[in-house]
Motif scaffolding. Sequence first.
Motif, short mmCIF file in Angstrom:
data_model
loop_
_atom_site.label_atom_id
_atom_site.label_comp_id
_atom_site.label_asym_id
_atom_site.label_seq_id
_atom_site.Cartn_x
_atom_site.Cartn_y
_atom_site.Cartn_z
N UNK A 37 0.81 -1.22 0.00
CA UNK A 37 0.00 0.00 0.00
C UNK A 37 0.84 1.27 0.00
N UNK A 38 2.15 1.16 0.22
CA UNK A 38 3.01 2.34 0.19
C UNK A 38 4.24 2.06 -0.68
N UNK A 39 4.03 1.90 -1.97
CA UNK A 39 5.15 1.62 -2.87
C UNK A 39 6.09 2.81 -2.96
N UNK A 40 7.35 2.52 -3.21
CA UNK A 40 8.35 3.58 -3.39
C UNK A 40 8.11 4.28 -4.72
N UNK A 41 8.75 5.45 -4.87
CA UNK A 41 8.63 6.19 -6.13
C UNK A 41 9.11 5.36 -7.31
N UNK A 42 10.21 4.64 -7.13
CA UNK A 42 10.72 3.80 -8.21
C UNK A 42 9.72 2.70 -8.56
N UNK A 43 9.06 2.14 -7.56
CA UNK A 43 8.07 1.09 -7.81
C UNK A 43 6.87 1.66 -8.56
N UNK A 44 6.43 2.85 -8.17
CA UNK A 44 5.30 3.49 -8.86
C UNK A 44 5.64 3.71 -10.33
N UNK A 45 6.87 4.22 -10.60
CA UNK A 45 7.28 4.45 -11.98
C UNK A 45 7.28 3.15 -12.77
N UNK A 46 7.77 2.08 -12.16
CA UNK A 46 7.86 0.78 -12.85
C UNK A 46 6.46 0.22 -13.12
#
Length: 381
Positions: A46-55
């Motif tokens: 529920x709280x993905x990192x910015x890099x994960x969101x981009x991916x």
Amino acid sequence: MVSMILFDVDGVLLSEERYFDATALTLWEMLFSPTYLGLPGEPFETQPSEDTIRAIRKKVFVDDQILDLMKNRGINSNWDMVYLSFAHQLLCILEQLLPAHREEVTDIIQREITYDSLRRIAGLLKDQRVEIEYERFLTDFGQSAVEKQDLLLYLNDLVLSKLQVETHLFGATSSLWQLCQETFQEWYLGDELVVDNIGRAPTQQGKRGFLSDEIPIVAPQEMAATLSALQEKGITLGIGTGRPTVETMIPLQEMGLLDYFEADRIVTASHVLNAERERPEYAPLSKPQPFCYIKGWLGMQATTQQCMETPLPIIDVAETLLIVGDSVADLMAAQRIGCRFAAVLTGLSGQAARAQFEELGADYILDDMRQVVEIVGEEQN
């Protein structure tokens, strides 16, 4: 001479990036979270990192090609984008389940798709592995020329071609659309604000929300100077946006921009939803339907019926009303009203959108909203 300017918000005043991020995360959650379909292969958090969101966004929207297709076909609402992308993936999943579970798949697809339906499908998926091919959206929708809200209805055609079942349940008023909309709101608003917005606790808690992380298109002080200059010319300023009210008011207030717009001329997606609930026979009313801009033109005191019964194009509005937007949906709405339209190249496609706006006949094409002062000044000289 222009006496009123109605601005879209996303892609004009505020960046669309966080909305597209929330759209991608909603699709990802509904596919891979154990709370929804629970497909294997993608760990959900529920709280993905910015890099994960981009991916995630890069993957599920195929380098934003899917977003481009929807925007270019006149879909402006992120709620509609979530619904289209998830419903399409759901049909692809059911297509793969069909050989082993024909009777159950047929029964599921002939009823409104609800949360319980998704849990029922999740049960079938425990015994069968399916493949997710995001690119199929481009293929399936690329083979048709449908646009605007007809894209949502086209899902019914895909049901027939993929599942050999006839249905008319897919559309903007379906249970699945509402489920997608509420799940999106959980991502965008976060746990603290979502209860007041959708009237219930989050289905899946732990989301921070993006509302405090908005990105202005240009520096807020420069937007303020532009809006102030327009006010000094005696021009009434309003808003017609696909954002709900809270997501419009809070960031604009925090950036010192809200007071430049007349409260009676700020029309949001919340007002559109209320109008659809009040008069469902008029639905859908989201852009490219011109409802929000007509209501902004008439004022908040105008009823839904008055807005819908306003003859289009509006007489004598061509010289007095200007709509400023970044999307094809905004342009379509302006053309139906009969007013002029200024396209700003600060949306998803950036400068690449210039050729399309030229082809579609936008009256003005601007690098960003600051140039509105220039075109208004030219008319008044």
